[in-house]
Design an enzyme around this catalytic site. Structure first.
Site, PDB file in Angstrom:
ATOM      1  N   SER A   1       4.852   2.633   7.663  1.00 51.84           N
ATOM      2  CA  SER A   1       4.536   1.485   7.056  1.00 51.84           C
ATOM      3  C   SER A   1       5.666   0.954   6.192  1.00 51.84           C
ATOM      4  O   SER A   1       6.453   1.887   5.357  1.00 51.84           O
ATOM      5  CB  SER A   1       3.333   2.066   6.025  1.00 51.84           C
ATOM      6  OG  SER A   1       2.150   2.078   6.878  1.00 51.84           O
TER       7      SER A   1
ATOM      8  N   GLY B   1       4.034   6.820   7.595  1.00 51.72           N
ATOM      9  CA  GLY B   1       5.241   6.875   7.228  1.00 51.72           C
ATOM     10  C   GLY B   1       6.307   5.827   7.817  1.00 51.72           C
ATOM     11  O   GLY B   1       7.276   5.340   7.300  1.00 51.72           O
TER      12      GLY B   1
ATOM     13  N   ASP C   1      -0.010  -7.611   1.577  1.00 51.67           N
ATOM     14  CA  ASP C   1       0.533  -6.061   1.648  1.00 51.67           C
ATOM     15  C   ASP C   1       2.162  -6.206   1.633  1.00 51.67           C
ATOM     16  O   ASP C   1       2.473  -5.459   2.269  1.00 51.67           O
ATOM     17  CB  ASP C   1      -0.084  -5.549   2.797  1.00 51.67           C
ATOM     18  CG  ASP C   1       0.044  -4.017   2.984  1.00 51.67           C
ATOM     19  OD1 ASP C   1       0.339  -3.477   1.764  1.00 51.67           O
ATOM     20  OD2 ASP C   1       0.298  -3.306   3.960  1.00 51.67           O
TER      21      ASP C   1
ATOM     22  N   LEU D   1      -8.656 -23.172  -3.112  1.00 50.98           N
ATOM     23  CA  LEU D   1      -9.753 -24.273  -2.859  1.00 50.98           C
ATOM     24  C   LEU D   1     -10.910 -24.128  -3.521  1.00 50.98           C
ATOM     25  O   LEU D   1     -11.701 -25.120  -3.967  1.00 50.98           O
ATOM     26  CB  LEU D   1      -9.752 -24.572  -1.493  1.00 50.98           C
ATOM     27  CG  LEU D   1     -10.292 -25.872  -0.833  1.00 50.98           C
ATOM     28  CD1 LEU D   1      -9.711 -26.956  -1.226  1.00 50.98           C
ATOM     29  CD2 LEU D   1     -10.540 -25.682   0.758  1.00 50.98           C
ATOM     30  N   GLY D   2     -11.488 -22.838  -3.808  1.00 52.41           N
ATOM     31  CA  GLY D   2     -12.744 -22.556  -4.477  1.00 52.41           C
ATOM     32  C   GLY D   2     -14.053 -22.932  -3.318  1.00 52.41           C
ATOM     33  O   GLY D   2     -14.732 -23.397  -3.794  1.00 52.41           O
TER      34      GLY D   2
ATOM     35  N   HIS E   1       0.744  -1.233   0.217  1.00 53.09           N
ATOM     36  CA  HIS E   1       0.057  -0.004  -0.094  1.00 53.09           C
ATOM     37  C   HIS E   1       0.965   1.223  -0.094  1.00 53.09           C
ATOM     38  O   HIS E   1       0.277   2.337  -0.509  1.00 53.09           O
ATOM     39  CB  HIS E   1      -1.016   0.066   1.189  1.00 53.09           C
ATOM     40  CG  HIS E   1      -0.421   0.263   2.592  1.00 53.09           C
ATOM     41  ND1 HIS E   1      -0.086  -0.510   3.448  1.00 53.09           N
ATOM     42  CD2 HIS E   1      -0.239   1.634   3.206  1.00 53.09           C
ATOM     43  CE1 HIS E   1       0.605  -0.250   4.574  1.00 53.09           C
ATOM     44  NE2 HIS E   1       0.576   1.313   4.361  1.00 53.09           N
TER      45      HIS E   1
ATOM     46  N   MET F   1     -16.542 -20.982  -0.239  1.00 53.39           N
ATOM     47  CA  MET F   1     -16.989 -19.974   0.630  1.00 53.39           C
ATOM     48  C   MET F   1     -17.183 -20.681   1.996  1.00 53.39           C
ATOM     49  O   MET F   1     -17.868 -21.615   2.254  1.00 53.39           O
ATOM     50  CB  MET F   1     -18.228 -19.489   0.196  1.00 53.39           C
ATOM     51  CG  MET F   1     -18.606 -18.125   0.806  1.00 53.39           C
ATOM     52  SD  MET F   1     -20.207 -17.648  -0.046  1.00 53.39           S
ATOM     53  CE  MET F   1     -19.736 -17.109  -1.438  1.00 53.39           C
ATOM     54  N   ILE F   2     -16.507 -19.895   2.937  1.00 56.42           N
ATOM     55  CA  ILE F   2     -16.560 -20.399   4.248  1.00 56.42           C
ATOM     56  C   ILE F   2     -17.265 -19.495   5.234  1.00 56.42           C
ATOM     57  O   ILE F   2     -17.433 -18.279   4.896  1.00 56.42           O
ATOM     58  CB  ILE F   2     -15.191 -20.775   4.767  1.00 56.42           C
ATOM     59  CG1 ILE F   2     -14.208 -19.625   4.742  1.00 56.42           C
ATOM     60  CG2 ILE F   2     -14.532 -21.992   3.712  1.00 56.42           C
ATOM     61  CD1 ILE F   2     -12.895 -19.945   5.453  1.00 56.42           C
TER      62      ILE F   2
END
Length: 471
Positions: free
Chosen positions: A218, A216, A145, A273-274, A115, A276-277
């Site tokens: 980061s 700053g 990130d 894995l495909g 970021h 939705m949990i």
């Protein structure tokens, strides 16, 4: 009045204790002077610039929203702040931001946060010796990130990397960075917690510290007492806009795995894995025949994804990945993500009250880039809801075979207590599919009252499970 006269030797002891007390206490505190002297040359200041539309950035005291806040609270943070008055709305202008980083190789590779350099048109790296160099972005990974930069230099001072898995809660750590542009500022504190999962960051088991971190900082390094980098300072939690004692760092073991892939391929390949949990609540755990509310409940599957091809089903609870326990649903993405696409993982599942094992070959994470109805008004007095049939178009949209739409939910009813809402599409109850209101009536009449019952539904196009308990 008698006065107590102390022997001269006793006076000496008292004075010594009073004098040595503060010294003894001070000796128990860590001394960071040598660490800073050795590590400071490897820490860099990073400044970026980019062209933006003036009207696109909300005001924050006349400044652009610091990325360290936006990343933690989401892109909408600061939208309610008024923009400073200007007659130049809509014009392009240059925005500058500051961050930190550190050198990991003497030939010029630098690590920082994704970021910090996001959407940057120009990246400048300023070294401890005041040299300033343009940097090339080798690659960045928004999921963790982490970003990897390259400057054209040699024989650079580098930092020693440690083992973030060896960190313990309570040990001392220090940060070096450029808060608000003040180069090479040093702050210190302790590790407050490990393996923290934050909103929007499912792939990082964050290190929580009370080290003072501000805009700053980061991308700067977090050190242990041996002077080894154990993390990358990334985020803070704040209600005031400033440091409030809660900071988060990316473990260096996670960051280096990402950096190695960025250096080789320019991108990160992580296992997929495909599924939705959702979390497993106590009631859901009971409804699935589990003793503890652990694991990740599969609410839905990509029909073309690895999980579906491997035989996993909606309603399965993933308990272990390659023998490592899934303590909570938020642990699953990073356990799966660290597997290489094409590799097999051994999953321990809870299905229909029994533990089973399934082997699944992981895929590669996808790139992110006139109604007919029959309404029954009195069919579900026991649940306290009204349902209606759904048409084939909705079934095709949700990729389901049956289902009924919830039209009304009685206040304080069993359905309301379970969290069912109007507009939900009820797909199954107690592991039995529901294709019509009549079928739902028959199933409900046979439901037990001595345990929680799992109910699967679709809400706003997403599948989830709720647990309900009949009276």
């Amino acid at each position: 009045m008698k006065r107590l006269v102390l022997p001269s030797t006793l006076w000496v002891c008292v004075v010594a204790l009073l004098t040595l007390g503060p010294v003894a206490n001070a000796q128990n505190l860590p001394d960071f002077t040598e660490l800073v002297e050795e590590a400071a040359p490897g820490v860099v200041n990073i400044s970026t610039s980019r062209m933006v539309q003036r009207s696109s950035a909300p005001g924050f005291g006349g400044q652009e929203i610091p990325e360290i806040f936006r990343h933690f609270f989401g892109e909408g943070f600061g939208d309610s702040f008024p923009s400073p008055p200007s007659s130049g709305q809509g014009r392009s202008e240059e925005r500058q931001s500051l961050g930190s980083g550190f050198i990991i190789s003497d030939d010029g590779y630098v690590m920082t946060n994704a970021h910090v350099v996001q959407d940057a048109d120009e990246i400048l790296v300023r070294l401890n010796d005041r040299r300033e160099m343009s940097a090339e972005l080798i690659g960045s990974d928004a999921q963790t990130d982490v970003a990897l930069l390259k400057i054209d230099a040699s024989d650079l001072p580098t930092l020693t990397l440690g083992d973030s898995d060896a960190l313990r809660v309570g040990e001392w750590v220090a940060a070096i960075g450029s808060p608000f542009g003040f180069d090479h500022s040093v702050t210190a504190g302790i590790v407050s917690a490990i393996n923290r999962t934050l909103p929007r960051d499912a792939y990082v088991p964050f290190i929580q510290t009370d080290v003072a971190i501000n805009p700053g900082n980061s991308g700067g390094p977090l050190f242990n007492l041996d002077g080894e980098v154990v993390g990358i300072n990334s985020q803070i939690f704040t209600r005031s806009g400033g440091f409030m004692g809660v900071s988060f760092a990316i473990p260096i073991n996670v960051a280096m795995d990402v950096a190695d892939q960025l250096r080789e391929d320019g991108r990160v390949n992580r296992g997929w894995l495909g599924v939705m949990i959702q979390p497993v609540s106590r009631d859901l755990a009971e409804s699935f025949g589990m003793d503890d509310a652990i694991g990740a409940l599969i609410a839905d599957l990509d029909p073309e994804g690895p999980a579906a091809r491997g035989g996993l089903q909606a309603g399965d609870v993933i308990l272990e990945v390659n023998g490592e326990e899934v303590e909570r649903s938020s642990s699953l993405p990073r356990l799966i993500g660290r597997g290489a696409p094409g590799s097999e993982v051994e999953l321990t599942l809870m299905r229909d009250g029994e533990e089973i094992s399934e082997s699944v070959e992981l895929g590669s994470w996808p790139n992110a880039e006139g109604e007919t109805e029959q309404t029954t008004s009195n069919n579900q007095v026991r649940l306290g809801l009204m349902v209606a049939e759904i048409d084939d178009a909705m079934r095709e949209q949700l990729n389901i075979q049956g289902g009924v739409e919830v039209r009304q939910v009685e206040p304080d009813s069993v359905a309301a207590t379970a969290g069912i809402r109007p507009g939900d599409v009820l797909v199954s109850i107690d592991h039995r599919s529901v294709s019509s209101s009549e079928e739902l009536v028959q199933i409900v009449e046979s439901l037990p009252t001595d345990r929680a019952i799992p109910l699967r539904l679709f809400r706003e196009g997403r599948s989830l499970f709720v647990a309900l308990r009949l009276e």
